[in-house]
Design a protein around this motif. Sequence first.
Motif, PDB file in Angstrom:
ATOM      1  N   PHE D 149      48.866  51.155  76.261  1.00  0.00           N
ATOM      2  CA  PHE D 149      47.793  51.377  75.299  1.00  0.00           C
ATOM      3  C   PHE D 149      46.952  52.580  75.694  1.00  0.00           C
ATOM      4  CE2 PHE D 149      48.713  46.841  75.804  1.00  0.00           C
ATOM      5  CZ  PHE D 149      49.226  46.585  74.540  1.00  0.00           C
ATOM      6  N   ASN D 150      46.488  53.326  74.703  1.00  0.00           N
ATOM      7  CA  ASN D 150      45.579  54.398  75.063  1.00  0.00           C
ATOM      8  C   ASN D 150      44.513  54.619  74.014  1.00  0.00           C
ATOM      9  OD1 ASN D 150      47.449  56.087  73.397  1.00  0.00           O
ATOM     10  ND2 ASN D 150      46.011  57.660  74.100  1.00  0.00           N
ATOM     11  N   ASP D 151      43.408  55.195  74.452  1.00  0.00           N
ATOM     12  CA  ASP D 151      42.222  55.409  73.628  1.00  0.00           C
ATOM     13  C   ASP D 151      41.535  56.628  74.214  1.00  0.00           C
ATOM     14  OD1 ASP D 151      39.696  55.408  72.496  1.00  0.00           O
ATOM     15  OD2 ASP D 151      39.389  53.258  72.720  1.00  0.00           O
ATOM     16  N   ASP D 152      41.562  57.729  73.478  1.00  0.00           N
ATOM     17  CA  ASP D 152      41.091  58.958  74.135  1.00  0.00           C
ATOM     18  C   ASP D 152      39.581  59.006  74.313  1.00  0.00           C
ATOM     19  OD1 ASP D 152      40.509  59.457  71.525  1.00  0.00           O
ATOM     20  OD2 ASP D 152      42.007  61.040  71.279  1.00  0.00           O
ATOM     21  N   ARG D 153      38.875  58.018  73.786  1.00  0.00           N
ATOM     22  CA  ARG D 153      37.427  57.974  73.991  1.00  0.00           C
ATOM     23  C   ARG D 153      37.007  57.386  75.325  1.00  0.00           C
ATOM     24  NH1 ARG D 153      35.377  53.988  69.763  1.00  0.00           N
ATOM     25  NH2 ARG D 153      37.280  53.022  70.542  1.00  0.00           N
ATOM     26  N   GLN D 154      37.871  56.487  75.875  1.00  0.00           N
ATOM     27  CA  GLN D 154      37.343  55.634  76.934  1.00  0.00           C
ATOM     28  C   GLN D 154      38.445  54.878  77.665  1.00  0.00           C
ATOM     29  OE1 GLN D 154      35.021  52.596  74.902  1.00  0.00           O
ATOM     30  NE2 GLN D 154      36.618  52.316  73.378  1.00  0.00           N
ATOM     31  N   HIS D 155      38.051  54.251  78.777  1.00  0.00           N
ATOM     32  CA  HIS D 155      38.854  53.226  79.436  1.00  0.00           C
ATOM     33  C   HIS D 155      38.306  51.888  78.935  1.00  0.00           C
ATOM     34  CE1 HIS D 155      39.700  50.950  83.502  1.00  0.00           C
ATOM     35  NE2 HIS D 155      40.417  50.491  82.505  1.00  0.00           N
ATOM     36  N   ALA D 156      39.086  51.231  78.100  1.00  0.00           N
ATOM     37  CA  ALA D 156      38.652  49.951  77.540  1.00  0.00           C
ATOM     38  C   ALA D 156      39.603  48.855  77.988  1.00  0.00           C
ATOM     39  CB  ALA D 156      38.621  50.020  76.010  1.00  0.00           C
ATOM     40  N   VAL D 157      39.059  47.687  78.267  1.00  0.00           N
ATOM     41  CA  VAL D 157      39.876  46.520  78.604  1.00  0.00           C
ATOM     42  C   VAL D 157      39.597  45.475  77.541  1.00  0.00           C
ATOM     43  CG1 VAL D 157      40.336  44.735  80.308  1.00  0.00           C
ATOM     44  CG2 VAL D 157      39.867  47.075  81.049  1.00  0.00           C
ATOM     45  N   SER D 158      40.666  45.078  76.853  1.00  0.00           N
ATOM     46  CA  SER D 158      40.504  44.257  75.665  1.00  0.00           C
ATOM     47  C   SER D 158      41.119  42.877  75.860  1.00  0.00           C
ATOM     48  CB  SER D 158      41.185  44.973  74.497  1.00  0.00           C
ATOM     49  OG  SER D 158      41.348  44.090  73.416  1.00  0.00           O
ATOM     50  N   LEU D 159      40.337  41.868  75.542  1.00  0.00           N
ATOM     51  CA  LEU D 159      40.844  40.498  75.498  1.00  0.00           C
ATOM     52  C   LEU D 159      41.329  40.259  74.081  1.00  0.00           C
ATOM     53  CD1 LEU D 159      37.867  38.797  77.390  1.00  0.00           C
ATOM     54  CD2 LEU D 159      39.919  39.881  78.333  1.00  0.00           C
ATOM     55  N   ALA D 160      42.618  39.989  73.921  1.00  0.00           N
ATOM     56  CA  ALA D 160      43.220  39.946  72.586  1.00  0.00           C
ATOM     57  C   ALA D 160      43.589  38.510  72.201  1.00  0.00           C
ATOM     58  CB  ALA D 160      44.454  40.838  72.542  1.00  0.00           C
ATOM     59  N   PHE D 161      43.195  38.123  71.000  1.00  0.00           N
ATOM     60  CA  PHE D 161      43.370  36.755  70.517  1.00  0.00           C
ATOM     61  C   PHE D 161      44.092  36.731  69.172  1.00  0.00           C
ATOM     62  CE2 PHE D 161      39.670  36.850  73.236  1.00  0.00           C
ATOM     63  CZ  PHE D 161      39.767  35.693  73.985  1.00  0.00           C
ATOM     64  N   VAL D 162      44.836  35.678  68.933  1.00  0.00           N
ATOM     65  CA  VAL D 162      45.370  35.379  67.605  1.00  0.00           C
ATOM     66  C   VAL D 162      44.381  34.442  66.932  1.00  0.00           C
ATOM     67  CG1 VAL D 162      47.224  34.214  66.346  1.00  0.00           C
ATOM     68  CG2 VAL D 162      47.783  35.672  68.312  1.00  0.00           C
ATOM     69  N   VAL D 163      43.910  34.807  65.752  1.00  0.00           N
ATOM     70  CA  VAL D 163      42.886  33.993  65.087  1.00  0.00           C
ATOM     71  C   VAL D 163      43.326  33.640  63.665  1.00  0.00           C
ATOM     72  CG1 VAL D 163      40.484  33.867  64.352  1.00  0.00           C
ATOM     73  CG2 VAL D 163      41.062  35.083  66.451  1.00  0.00           C
ATOM     74  N   PRO D 164      43.585  32.351  63.401  1.00  0.00           N
ATOM     75  CA  PRO D 164      43.867  31.945  62.024  1.00  0.00           C
ATOM     76  C   PRO D 164      42.624  32.131  61.152  1.00  0.00           C
ATOM     77  CG  PRO D 164      44.584  30.251  63.594  1.00  0.00           C
ATOM     78  CD  PRO D 164      43.747  31.241  64.351  1.00  0.00           C
ATOM     79  N   VAL D 165      42.811  32.674  59.966  1.00  0.00           N
ATOM     80  CA  VAL D 165      41.696  32.754  59.015  1.00  0.00           C
ATOM     81  C   VAL D 165      42.071  31.933  57.784  1.00  0.00           C
ATOM     82  CG1 VAL D 165      40.909  34.998  59.848  1.00  0.00           C
ATOM     83  CG2 VAL D 165      42.477  34.895  57.941  1.00  0.00           C
ATOM     84  N   THR D 166      41.085  31.214  57.265  1.00  0.00           N
ATOM     85  CA  THR D 166      41.363  30.240  56.209  1.00  0.00           C
ATOM     86  C   THR D 166      40.745  30.632  54.879  1.00  0.00           C
ATOM     87  OG1 THR D 166      39.407  28.985  56.853  1.00  0.00           O
ATOM     88  CG2 THR D 166      41.495  28.359  57.880  1.00  0.00           C
ATOM     89  N   GLY D 167      39.893  31.657  54.861  1.00  0.00           N
ATOM     90  CA  GLY D 167      39.187  32.014  53.639  1.00  0.00           C
ATOM     91  C   GLY D 167      39.700  33.309  53.036  1.00  0.00           C
ATOM     92  N   THR D 168      38.793  33.999  52.377  1.00  0.00           N
ATOM     93  CA  THR D 168      39.116  35.237  51.672  1.00  0.00           C
ATOM     94  C   THR D 168      38.604  36.425  52.465  1.00  0.00           C
ATOM     95  OG1 THR D 168      38.784  34.020  49.619  1.00  0.00           O
ATOM     96  CG2 THR D 168      38.864  36.426  49.469  1.00  0.00           C
ATOM     97  N   CYS D 169      39.485  37.391  52.668  1.00  0.00           N
ATOM     98  CA  CYS D 169      39.086  38.558  53.452  1.00  0.00           C
ATOM     99  C   CYS D 169      38.641  39.686  52.546  1.00  0.00           C
ATOM    100  CB  CYS D 169      40.249  39.023  54.323  1.00  0.00           C
ATOM    101  SG  CYS D 169      40.679  37.828  55.577  1.00  0.00           S
TER     102      CYS D 169
END
Lengths: 214, 214, 214, 214
Positions: D149-169
């Motif tokens: 992964f890369n991001d030219d703005r910064q060194h970021a460490v991301s906690l990544a989750f799967v999230v079910p959504v039940t409504g309208t986006c």
Amino acid sequence: MPVRTPDPDPGDNGDDPLGAGTPFNGALGGSPTFGPPPGGPAANPGWLSDIELAEVRRRLPILYVEAIPVRTDGMGAVTEVGMLLRATPLGEITRTIVSGRVRYGETVRDALFRHLEDDLGPMAFPLLPPQPTPFTVAEYFPIPGVSAFNDDRQHAVSLAFVVPVTGTCEPRQDALEVTWLSPQEAASDAIAAEMEGGRGSLVRMALASVGALR
Amino acid sequence: MPVRTPDPDPGDNGDDPLGAGTPFNGALGGSPTFGPPPGGPAANPGWLSDIELAEVRRRLPILYVEAIPVRTDGMGAVTEVGMLLRATPLGEITRTIVSGRVRYGETVRDALFRHLEDDLGPMAFPLLPPQPTPFTVAEYFPIPGVSAFNDDRQHAVSLAFVVPVTGTCEPRQDALEVTWLSPQEAASDAIAAEMEGGRGSLVRMALASVGALR
Amino acid sequence: MPVRTPDPDPGDNGDDPLGAGTPFNGALGGSPTFGPPPGGPAANPGWLSDIELAEVRRRLPILYVEAIPVRTDGMGAVTEVGMLLRATPLGEITRTIVSGRVRYGETVRDALFRHLEDDLGPMAFPLLPPQPTPFTVAEYFPIPGVSAFNDDRQHAVSLAFVVPVTGTCEPRQDALEVTWLSPQEAASDAIAAEMEGGRGSLVRMALASVGALR
Amino acid sequence: MPVRTPDPDPGDNGDDPLGAGTPFNGALGGSPTFGPPPGGPAANPGWLSDIELAEVRRRLPILYVEAIPVRTDGMGAVTEVGMLLRATPLGEITRTIVSGRVRYGETVRDALFRHLEDDLGPMAFPLLPPQPTPFTVAEYFPIPGVSAFNDDRQHAVSLAFVVPVTGTCEPRQDALEVTWLSPQEAASDAIAAEMEGGRGSLVRMALASVGALR
């Protein structure tokens, strides 16, 4: 018990030559465009002075790694849990685990290895897990009660790992000794009371993750 | 490609002396009240004849363990993935992973170790993880399409683990060879096409669990 | 406390019409080549009589699913843990969790849903997790001491999940009541002493997995 | 494809009134001793100006949360994956996922909820997981090649989750639209090519964690 600096991070600041002279040994260290400038540590944006670190600790959550060292039998089952004895600045003896900050440009894996070596010595031979996922994410807030964990210096978010060690532990830095406890002892209320910042809960969660909590 | 016996379990049945003469080496083996009776293997309820195994395979989900052997660097990151080459009864060469049944009275950890030793030889020195949780649970059904995995012999439920091996692999049983692939190769469509029962997906999930899938 | 049948599985055998008349509602149920034969349940290989089930329980590890029902707040954090009160055949009241066997041809997910509905009623509205991985794998052996868990009927291997429920629980089958406890209560020694087969440890591991163990 | 700011975080800085006027809605917000001072946002140490954020991004790894929104069937199995269409400052259309910074004093769970609401709107009704552990930890470095992964703005460490959504986006902020793809489409090379910073790999790892990667 008043909560004082629970996890000094001597590798980053203070009198640690690693922190002062070797700005960061991270993944970006070898890059010609990204590494520390030749002007010395003061000019390296990835290195923080004590004052700067104190400042950012009031502005941003600080990323930490923590490790619960364990001994395993030949089949991988956890048989013992390693704990560090440490003297606080006030001379009180407390128990703690391996803990420290992730530096700018450093991978989580490198930070974990660096702090294991700092705290357990170069002959500990830790076996870092192939998975990047921690057994839990411990959130330390400066005010007690927000979560299970607190740290009056900062808002820290810690990725916590169980790490088997296969060699000999000779604590460096300010740790006095590594003691090995059975999972039952390590999970006891007596041991939890000797740990700061809620790390007794962290040890129990670590034991639960390896099926060794009763 | 017709799906044929994807993971023969030679340690359990057939001409394997482990299966025939040493009924089970599991956690209950040493118990005076629970071990195999002195009357010999035929009287041990934990041992199944070929006919009996075929029968229960049509009545119950069968518990399996599977292991994707990996090589790691000094920091624990996965660098290579081990795959077994195996000749099918029809003489076709396929790729597979370590796989086998959990016996009555045997712990999952013991079963995992036994099958690793059966398939990779006694000098592979696998490092079993301290955690009891698999990276995924693979459900094999006799009819294709129910899940990502199928096995026309049985309904099998497999606990799948990534296992670093540190020694030398000398496949025993019916495996011909162990080959080591880069994570990119191991996740490729070409390799997946050479694996039976959907195990190409299992390898990709294994790589994802160690952060090595691109 | 003598260990008696800790998790009767009324959906499979005995006087439960589901078990007797509806052979299996699993993933293979609709298949013309694989479903129950027209001759009725007795001819369906996936259905086991009491005698047959008792027989295979002495020959093979039996695959189980278990669920710790929880209530969560709007942010997903666990606030309460559900426990079933159940009267044993001897009239003793014990606490337990949702537990039951996976049938031939049934997915783990379907088995989990079926047992949640059996034990909590049709209005519990459980939210099954998207992940197939359990928080732990609990191994029950007929002899105490082999692992943290025991079941004198069988060698069972259980995939254990934390399942938020959003509706109203009305226990069916032989459960008397569902009670909701705080995480602290649920993890207490007093509650653990009322659970059979080591399930007090399982509840603590469940709480650790959701960050709710102190 | 040049890598540009892949995950603008409009809730923190720029013209977002949340970032400017409401310093932080985190766990510490209600504390009399720890909250924002009456002098206004400028005096609140937890709020960072654009210049300050740019500065710390060159000094510290920045903690992020990321979410892959999914639709699930009644049994919890993932059926669809949500992706955001976003126009870059250069007018290019890219795909991304929910992503943003964790603020000082904010829990990971609160940050996850805040960014889900920012990106999917107030009627999405996401179901945050009870577990604090991410499916992976994604490390973004400013130089490509250090990790996946890369991001030219910064060194970021991301906690990544799967999230079910039940409504309208109804995407807010700068996202144009939410599109729902099948797991197979979401894991395809074509989609990965439209995602920045390596997030195609992240989506595949998310699918693997829920057993939906083939």
